[in-house]
Scaffold this motif. Structure first.
Motif, PDB file in Angstrom:
ATOM      1  N   ALA A   1       0.959  -1.088  -0.072  1.00  0.00           N
ATOM      2  CA  ALA A   1       0.021   0.075  -0.091  1.00  0.00           C
ATOM      3  C   ALA A   1       0.755   1.268   0.047  1.00  0.00           C
ATOM      4  O   ALA A   1       0.439   2.264  -0.639  1.00  0.00           O
ATOM      5  N   GLN A   2       1.996   1.264   0.646  1.00  0.00           N
ATOM      6  CA  GLN A   2       3.139   2.244   0.675  1.00  0.00           C
ATOM      7  C   GLN A   2       3.708   2.325  -0.614  1.00  0.00           C
ATOM      8  O   GLN A   2       3.949   1.364  -1.151  1.00  0.00           O
ATOM      9  N   ASP A   3       4.471   3.380  -0.978  1.00  0.00           N
ATOM     10  CA  ASP A   3       5.411   3.338  -2.225  1.00  0.00           C
ATOM     11  C   ASP A   3       6.845   2.757  -1.764  1.00  0.00           C
ATOM     12  O   ASP A   3       7.334   2.501  -2.613  1.00  0.00           O
ATOM     13  N   VAL A   4       7.230   2.836  -0.426  1.00  0.00           N
ATOM     14  CA  VAL A   4       8.590   2.615   0.013  1.00  0.00           C
ATOM     15  C   VAL A   4       8.539   1.227   0.754  1.00  0.00           C
ATOM     16  O   VAL A   4       7.625   1.316   1.928  1.00  0.00           O
ATOM     17  N   VAL A   5       9.326   0.302   0.698  1.00  0.00           N
ATOM     18  CA  VAL A   5       9.457  -0.870   1.758  1.00  0.00           C
ATOM     19  C   VAL A   5      10.566  -0.568   2.620  1.00  0.00           C
ATOM     20  O   VAL A   5      11.863  -0.215   2.205  1.00  0.00           O
ATOM     21  N   ARG A   6      10.085  -0.340   3.990  1.00  0.00           N
ATOM     22  CA  ARG A   6      11.150   0.069   5.001  1.00  0.00           C
ATOM     23  C   ARG A   6      11.667  -1.158   5.595  1.00  0.00           C
ATOM     24  O   ARG A   6      11.148  -1.975   5.781  1.00  0.00           O
ATOM     25  N   ILE A   7      13.118  -1.126   5.818  1.00  0.00           N
ATOM     26  CA  ILE A   7      13.642  -2.159   6.226  1.00  0.00           C
ATOM     27  C   ILE A   7      14.444  -1.953   7.573  1.00  0.00           C
ATOM     28  O   ILE A   7      15.301  -0.990   7.447  1.00  0.00           O
ATOM     29  N   GLY A   8      14.204  -2.544   8.845  1.00  0.00           N
ATOM     30  CA  GLY A   8      14.734  -2.233  10.048  1.00  0.00           C
ATOM     31  C   GLY A   8      15.962  -2.863  10.250  1.00  0.00           C
ATOM     32  O   GLY A   8      16.296  -4.234   9.854  1.00  0.00           O
TER      33      GLY A   8
ATOM     34  N   LEU B   1       8.284  -3.810  14.348  1.00  0.00           N
ATOM     35  CA  LEU B   1       7.987  -4.663  12.965  1.00  0.00           C
ATOM     36  C   LEU B   1       6.325  -5.144  12.952  1.00  0.00           C
ATOM     37  O   LEU B   1       5.611  -4.490  12.204  1.00  0.00           O
ATOM     38  N   VAL B   2       6.221  -5.514  13.871  1.00  0.00           N
ATOM     39  CA  VAL B   2       4.807  -6.066  14.087  1.00  0.00           C
ATOM     40  C   VAL B   2       3.655  -4.585  14.354  1.00  0.00           C
ATOM     41  O   VAL B   2       2.622  -4.857  13.636  1.00  0.00           O
ATOM     42  N   SER B   3       4.331  -3.753  14.969  1.00  0.00           N
ATOM     43  CA  SER B   3       3.319  -2.454  15.252  1.00  0.00           C
ATOM     44  C   SER B   3       3.280  -1.625  13.558  1.00  0.00           C
ATOM     45  O   SER B   3       2.737  -0.733  13.607  1.00  0.00           O
ATOM     46  N   GLY B   4       4.261  -2.092  12.681  1.00  0.00           N
ATOM     47  CA  GLY B   4       4.166  -1.328  11.488  1.00  0.00           C
ATOM     48  C   GLY B   4       5.208  -0.049  11.209  1.00  0.00           C
ATOM     49  O   GLY B   4       5.059   0.401  10.197  1.00  0.00           O
ATOM     50  N   ASN B   5       6.256  -0.213  12.202  1.00  0.00           N
ATOM     51  CA  ASN B   5       7.146   1.013  11.939  1.00  0.00           C
ATOM     52  C   ASN B   5       8.126   0.594  10.855  1.00  0.00           C
ATOM     53  O   ASN B   5       8.530   1.528  10.365  1.00  0.00           O
ATOM     54  N   TYR B   6       8.210  -0.463  10.329  1.00  0.00           N
ATOM     55  CA  TYR B   6       8.605  -0.749   8.901  1.00  0.00           C
ATOM     56  C   TYR B   6       8.215  -1.955   8.594  1.00  0.00           C
ATOM     57  O   TYR B   6       7.272  -2.797   9.354  1.00  0.00           O
ATOM     58  N   ASP B   7       8.701  -2.662   7.390  1.00  0.00           N
ATOM     59  CA  ASP B   7       8.091  -3.698   6.776  1.00  0.00           C
ATOM     60  C   ASP B   7       9.108  -5.170   6.866  1.00  0.00           C
ATOM     61  O   ASP B   7       8.353  -6.210   6.591  1.00  0.00           O
ATOM     62  N   VAL B   8      10.330  -4.742   7.095  1.00  0.00           N
ATOM     63  CA  VAL B   8      11.118  -6.260   6.853  1.00  0.00           C
ATOM     64  C   VAL B   8      12.329  -5.743   7.907  1.00  0.00           C
ATOM     65  O   VAL B   8      12.630  -4.654   8.204  1.00  0.00           O
TER      66      VAL B   8
ATOM     67  N   CYS C   1      13.323   0.738  -1.665  1.00  0.00           N
ATOM     68  CA  CYS C   1      13.476   0.244  -0.229  1.00  0.00           C
ATOM     69  C   CYS C   1      14.376   1.382   0.488  1.00  0.00           C
ATOM     70  O   CYS C   1      15.208   2.183  -0.151  1.00  0.00           O
ATOM     71  N   GLU C   2      13.923   1.521   1.781  1.00  0.00           N
ATOM     72  CA  GLU C   2      14.940   2.427   2.383  1.00  0.00           C
ATOM     73  C   GLU C   2      15.239   1.857   3.905  1.00  0.00           C
ATOM     74  O   GLU C   2      14.369   0.852   4.445  1.00  0.00           O
ATOM     75  N   PHE C   3      16.470   1.858   4.642  1.00  0.00           N
ATOM     76  CA  PHE C   3      17.011   1.290   5.649  1.00  0.00           C
ATOM     77  C   PHE C   3      16.311   2.473   6.836  1.00  0.00           C
ATOM     78  O   PHE C   3      16.481   3.420   6.767  1.00  0.00           O
TER      79      PHE C   3
END
Length: 246
Positions: free
Chosen positions: A19-26, A76-83, A62-64
Motif C-alpha cells: 500500500a506504501q510506495d517504499v518498503v522500509r527495512i529495519g 516490525l509487528v506494529s508497522g514502523n517498518y516492513d522487513v 526500499c529504505e533502511f
C-alpha cells in the motif's frame, strides 16, 4: 514475459504489503560486518548491500531504518517498518511471532571469546546480547548470564572484567579477536544455533515475503550471494551456498 510480470504484480498486491510506495527495512546498525555505521554515519555492511540488491531484483523501492535490537520485532509487528534485516537467526520461537524468508546466511556456530584460555565457560560469567539465541543458550548451560543491549557492550564487559567471556556469532567475533593483539582469544568449541539468518516480516505480508524470497533464491543460483558472503566474511572457508542444491 507480460503474463509473468502481471502475475507477479497480482501476487504482490495480494500480500497486502505494498500500500506504501517504499518498503522500509529495519536494521540495528551495530553488528558488523552484518550491519553497522560507517565513518560518515551511514548504514553499511553485508545486509545493507544485500538488501539493496534484493530490492533491485524484486523491483522494490526500499529504505533502511535504524532500530535498537531489543525492540526490533515489536516495531516490525506494529508497522514502523516492513522487513527486518539485522543478523536475525531463524528460530521456531521467533517464527511463531513473525514470518521469515529463506535464509541468506547459512546456519553457523556461535563462539566464546575470553581474555584467558583457561576460562571454564560452563561455570563462568558470560556476556551475551539480550533477546538473542546466544543469551537463550547461555541461560541453559549453568553459566551466569549477563545481558547487554548492544554487541559492543558484551565485548566491553569482558575487557573491563564484568564478564569472563562473551558468547556471540563467530563471524562477529573474528575481527574483534584479530584486532585485539592477543588480548582476546576463542575458548572452547563452537556451538551451532539457529536455522541460518533470514529477513523477518509480518505474517500478513506473504506477497512481500515471496518477492524477497525469489530474489534471494536467484542470488543463490547465480552466485551473487556467495560473492557478497566472500566479500564481507573473508577467510579460508567463507560461508557459502551450493547453487546446485537451491
Amino acid at each position: 514475459m507480460t503474463r509473468l510480470l502481471l502475475a507477479s504484480v497480482l501476487a504482490l498486491a495480494a500480500g497486502g504489503a505494498f500500500a506504501q510506495d517504499v518498503v522500509r527495512i529495519g536494521t540495528e546498525g551495530a553488528y558488523p560486518p552484518y550491519n553497522f555505521l560507517d565513518d560518515a554515519g551511514n548504514l553499511d555492511g553485508f545486509e545493507i548491500e544485500l538488501g539493496r540488491e534484493i530490492c533491485a531484483r524484486a523491483q522494490l523501492t526500499c529504505e533502511f531504518v535504524q532500530n535498537d535490537w531489543d525492540s526490533i520485532i515489536p516495531n516490525l509487528v506494529s508497522g514502523n517498518y516492513d522487513v527486518i534485516m539485522a543478523g536475525m537467526s531463524i528460530t521456531p520461537e521467533r517464527d511463531e511471532v513473525i514470518d521469515f524468508t529463506q535464509d541468506y546466511y547459512p546456519p553457523t556456530a556461535s563462539a566464546y571469546v575470553a581474555r584467558s584460555p583457561d576460562v571454564d565457560v560452563t561455570a563462568a560469567t558470560v556476556a551475551a546480547q539480550s533477546t538473542t539465541i546466544q543469551a537463550g543458550y547461555i541461560a541453559t548451560t549453568g553459566a551466569t548470564l549477563v545481558e547487554y543491549a548492544t554487541p559492543e557492550e558484551t565485548v566491553a564487559a569482558v575487557r573491563n572484567g564484568e564478564a569472563d567471556a562473551v558468547f556471540a556469532d563467530y563471524d562477529f567475533l573474528v575481527p574483534i579477536v584479530e584486532a585485539s593483539g592477543g588480548d582476546l582469544a576463542f575458548v572452547g568449541e563452537g556451538v551451532p544455533l539457529g536455522g541460518g539468518i533470514g529477513a523477518g516480516l509480518r505474517e500478513s505480508d506473504a506477497g512481500l515475503r515471496d518477492a524477497l524470497d525469489g530474489a534471494i533464491a536467484a542470488m543463490k543460483a547465480d552466485g551473487t550471494l556467495n560473492a557478497l558472503l566472500g566479500k564481507w566474511f573473508p577467510g579460508e572457508e567463507p560461508p557459502s551456498y551450493d547453487a546446485a542444491t537451491q
